[in-house]
Design an enzyme around this catalytic site. Structure first.
Site, PDB file in Angstrom:
ATOM      1  N   LYS A  91       0.273  -1.217   0.569  1.00 63.44           N
ATOM      2  CA  LYS A  91      -0.360   0.232  -0.006  1.00 63.44           C
ATOM      3  C   LYS A  91       0.626   1.527  -0.010  1.00 63.44           C
ATOM      4  O   LYS A  91       0.357   2.395  -0.166  1.00 63.44           O
ATOM      5  CB  LYS A  91      -1.135  -0.355   1.089  1.00 63.44           C
ATOM      6  N   ASN A  92       2.274   1.275  -0.091  1.00 62.88           N
ATOM      7  CA  ASN A  92       2.777   2.663   0.303  1.00 62.88           C
ATOM      8  C   ASN A  92       4.622   2.067  -0.025  1.00 62.88           C
ATOM      9  O   ASN A  92       5.122   1.048  -0.076  1.00 62.88           O
ATOM     10  CB  ASN A  92       2.984   2.561   1.365  1.00 62.88           C
ATOM     11  N   SER A  93       4.856   3.486  -0.680  1.00 63.72           N
ATOM     12  CA  SER A  93       5.897   3.204  -1.582  1.00 63.72           C
ATOM     13  C   SER A  93       7.150   3.361  -0.881  1.00 63.72           C
ATOM     14  O   SER A  93       8.321   4.159  -1.785  1.00 63.72           O
ATOM     15  CB  SER A  93       5.994   3.437  -3.507  1.00 63.72           C
ATOM     16  N   PHE A  94       7.168   3.925   0.261  1.00 69.92           N
ATOM     17  CA  PHE A  94       8.358   4.404   1.072  1.00 69.92           C
ATOM     18  C   PHE A  94       9.871   3.979   0.402  1.00 69.92           C
ATOM     19  O   PHE A  94      10.539   4.803   0.258  1.00 69.92           O
ATOM     20  CB  PHE A  94       7.953   4.304   2.497  1.00 69.92           C
ATOM     21  N   SER A 134       4.123   8.799  -0.679  1.00 70.41           N
ATOM     22  CA  SER A 134       4.549   7.656  -1.016  1.00 70.41           C
ATOM     23  C   SER A 134       3.346   6.759  -1.013  1.00 70.41           C
ATOM     24  O   SER A 134       3.300   5.385  -1.058  1.00 70.41           O
ATOM     25  CB  SER A 134       5.820   7.694   0.334  1.00 70.41           C
TER      26      SER A 134
END
Length: 271
Positions: free
Chosen positions: A152-155, A251
């Site tokens: 769910k997040n591309s950090f 992100s």
């Protein structure tokens, strides 16, 4: 800024009443109340994406909204009484001195089922850049590590795009002089979405972190909506400090901007 930031005490009192009504209203009624505010030349969007009564009081106490006729009508100590004296359902009092001029949303009760507490900061004595989110996801809270809901997040993908390959870990970030924390230490939230935060907010003590880690020279706010809103609500005075503040694309994968465009935007944190 489309509206005014200075109002008479009578106008402040009217806006306080409208915010109290808005907080209890359904969506249709809220639209009508916002129109009344705009007729007074007050625009919520000048300050946050959304606002409630406590946010309005916080704006006034921080000096971002001023009263034009204070000196004519009241002494300075009476202004606090005027601003924070609420009706029978709202009895918070302003706390004067030591930069604690807040009628805080923290007084709201915790939702025992959905009350979420965040994580300790990832920081060391060599940190130069502090990245701030809003509040960790449920997955991150469970695993006690930041940005663990990787679908769910591309950090972490962004971090590797900036610094090269390595583990998704505190050690990887601190090696590159990156510190990580959130604007909120806790809040009521069903699930992991920021949009589900429903009060009970407790801000982290970011000023104290900066004081104890003077090597931090730049703050990066992860997202141009929620995280930015919370930063402005609780830490607006940092905009006036010598520390550089940069706002980047979120992100989160809910942000539909393509990854390469996000990465290009995040590269500015290193300049």
């Amino acid at each position: 800024m489309r509206g005014r930031k200075s109002f008479s005490m009578a106008e402040i009192e009217k806006l306080k009443q409208l915010f109290m009504e808005k907080d209890e209203a359904d969506s249709d009624e809220q639209m009508s109340i916002r129109r009344k505010m705009r007729r007074m030349n007050f625009y919520i969007s000048d300050f946050y994406h959304d606002m409630n009564y406590e946010d309005f009081i916080r704006l006034r106490n921080s000096g971002r909204i001023t009263i034009t006729d204070i000196d004519k009508k009241v002494k300075s100590n009476d202004v606090a009484e005027f601003l924070c004296n609420n009706d029978d359902n709202q009895s918070n009092k302003i706390r004067l001195g030591n930069n604690e001029n807040l009628c805080s949303k923290n007084a709201e009760p915790q939702d025992n089922e959905n009350f979420k507490e965040g994580l300790e900061p990832w920081v060391d004595e060599h940190s130069e850049i502090l990245i701030l989110g809003s509040l960790p996801s449920d997955v991150s809270i469970r695993e006690q590590a930041y940005y663990q809901n990787k679908s769910k997040n591309s950090f972490w993908k962004l971090m590797h795009g900036l610094f090269g390959e390595g583990p998704d870990s505190k050690e990887f970030l601190t090696k590159h002089h990156i510190a990580l924390w959130d604007c909120l230490s806790a809040a009521n939230r069903e699930g992991s979405l920021d949009s589900n935060i429903s009060g009970g907010e407790r801000p982290n003590n970011i000023p104290q972190l900066l004081e104890s880690h003077p090597s931090i020279r730049r703050i990066v706010i992860n997202g141009k909506s929620t995280a930015r809103d919370y930063f402005d609500r609780y830490f607006y005075d940092l905009h006036k400090s010598s520390i550089e503040i940069i706002i980047v694309e979120s992100s989160s994968n809910a942000n539909s901007i393509e990854f390469e465009a996000k990465l290009e935007d995040w590269k500015k944190i290193l300049k």
